[in-house]
Enzyme design. Structure first.
Site, short mmCIF file in Angstrom:
data_model
loop_
_atom_site.label_atom_id
_atom_site.label_comp_id
_atom_site.label_asym_id
_atom_site.label_seq_id
_atom_site.Cartn_x
_atom_site.Cartn_y
_atom_site.Cartn_z
N ARG A 1 3.71 -4.48 15.55
CA ARG A 1 2.75 -4.43 14.46
C ARG A 1 1.93 -5.73 14.36
NH1 ARG A 1 4.39 -3.58 8.19
NH2 ARG A 1 2.28 -3.61 7.45
N ARG B 1 -4.27 -3.04 11.45
CA ARG B 1 -2.85 -3.02 11.80
C ARG B 1 -2.54 -1.95 12.85
NH1 ARG B 1 -1.23 -2.73 6.54
NH2 ARG B 1 -2.60 -4.48 6.29
N ASP C 1 1.40 1.20 10.26
CA ASP C 1 1.93 1.04 8.90
C ASP C 1 2.73 2.29 8.57
OD1 ASP C 1 1.67 -0.99 7.12
OD2 ASP C 1 -0.25 -0.34 6.31
N ASP D 1 4.58 3.74 5.25
CA ASP D 1 4.84 3.50 3.82
C ASP D 1 5.72 4.60 3.27
OD1 ASP D 1 3.22 1.22 3.62
OD2 ASP D 1 1.42 2.42 3.33
N1 ROI Z 1 -7.45 2.03 5.07
C1 ROI Z 1 -7.31 3.27 5.56
N2 ROI Z 1 -8.38 4.07 5.63
N3 ROI Z 1 -6.11 3.75 5.98
C2 ROI Z 1 -4.98 2.99 5.94
O1 ROI Z 1 -3.90 3.46 6.33
C3 ROI Z 1 -5.09 1.69 5.41
N4 ROI Z 1 -4.00 0.89 5.28
C4 ROI Z 1 -4.07 -0.30 4.72
C5 ROI Z 1 -5.37 -0.87 4.23
C6 ROI Z 1 -5.62 -2.20 4.95
C7 ROI Z 1 -5.27 -1.12 2.72
N5 ROI Z 1 -6.49 -0.02 4.47
C8 ROI Z 1 -6.35 1.24 4.98
O2 ROI Z 1 -2.97 -0.99 4.57
#
Ligand code: ROI
Length: 164
Positions: A89, A98, A101, A103
């Site tokens: 990552r 990134r 991610d 979550d």
């Molecule tokens: N923006 C989008 N479109 N999708 C994401 O998964 C995503 N993830 C993030 C941030 C940087 C806030 N922006 C994102 O962590």
């Protein structure tokens, strides 16, 4: 890892905008499927989304997966973070690009507030790249506070999101 005897359905948001994002997300889905004490993975379509955060970063690929697990929330979080690390990552900048991610969005109908984890995820209600895939996967779902997917979608424009 700490393990309970009950299977809990959890929802996980996936996002990537570096190093072949479609492959990053597709590989992460396979890795989620193989986690210990987890079964019955389902997932949404993949979506392309405009980046939220600093301008000038590539578009994101997003999806939502659900699994049943007997892992406790923090053990599941550990497992998700080790998958993120396997994807080497890259997160140089706050809200910047990134590689992957993962979550933890929902853990059954539980509300969790601790140093490492907030469930439902803090931005779940306002981010179209989370809500629309979540609603595609589980249209009948409601949040621990009772709000339905329909009500949440009505308050969240789809404009910067495209199903692929
Ligand atoms: N923006 C989008 N479109 N999708 C994401 O998964 C995503 N993830 C993030 C941030 C940087 C806030 N922006 C994102 O962590």
């Amino acid at each position: 890892m700490s393990v309970s005897s009950e299977w809990i359905r959890c929802y996980i948001g996936l996002g990537s905008n570096l190093e072949n994002p479609v492959t990053q997300v597709a590989t992460a889905l396979l890795e989620l499927e193989r986690l210990p004490q987890c079964r019955n993975l389902e997932h949404s379509s993949l979506y392309r989304s405009d980046p939220v955060g600093p301008p000038g970063q590539p578009d994101y690929i997003n999806a939502v997966a659900s699994i049943e697990t007997t892992l406790e929330p923090l053990a599941l979080l550990d497992a998700l973070q080790s998958i993120e690390q396997e994807h080497q990552r890259v997160r140089i900048q706050h809200w910047g690009p990134r590689t992957l991610d993962l979550d933890l969005l929902l853990y059954g109908d539980q509300t969790i507030e601790c140093e490492r984890l907030t469930v439902p995820h803090a931005f779940l209600r306002e981010r179209n790249f989370v809500l629309y895939p979540l609603a595609e996967l589980s249209p009948e779902l409601s949040l621990p506070d009772g709000r339905s997917m329909d009500a949440l979608l009505k308050a969240c424009a789809i404009d910067t999101l495209e199903r692929i």
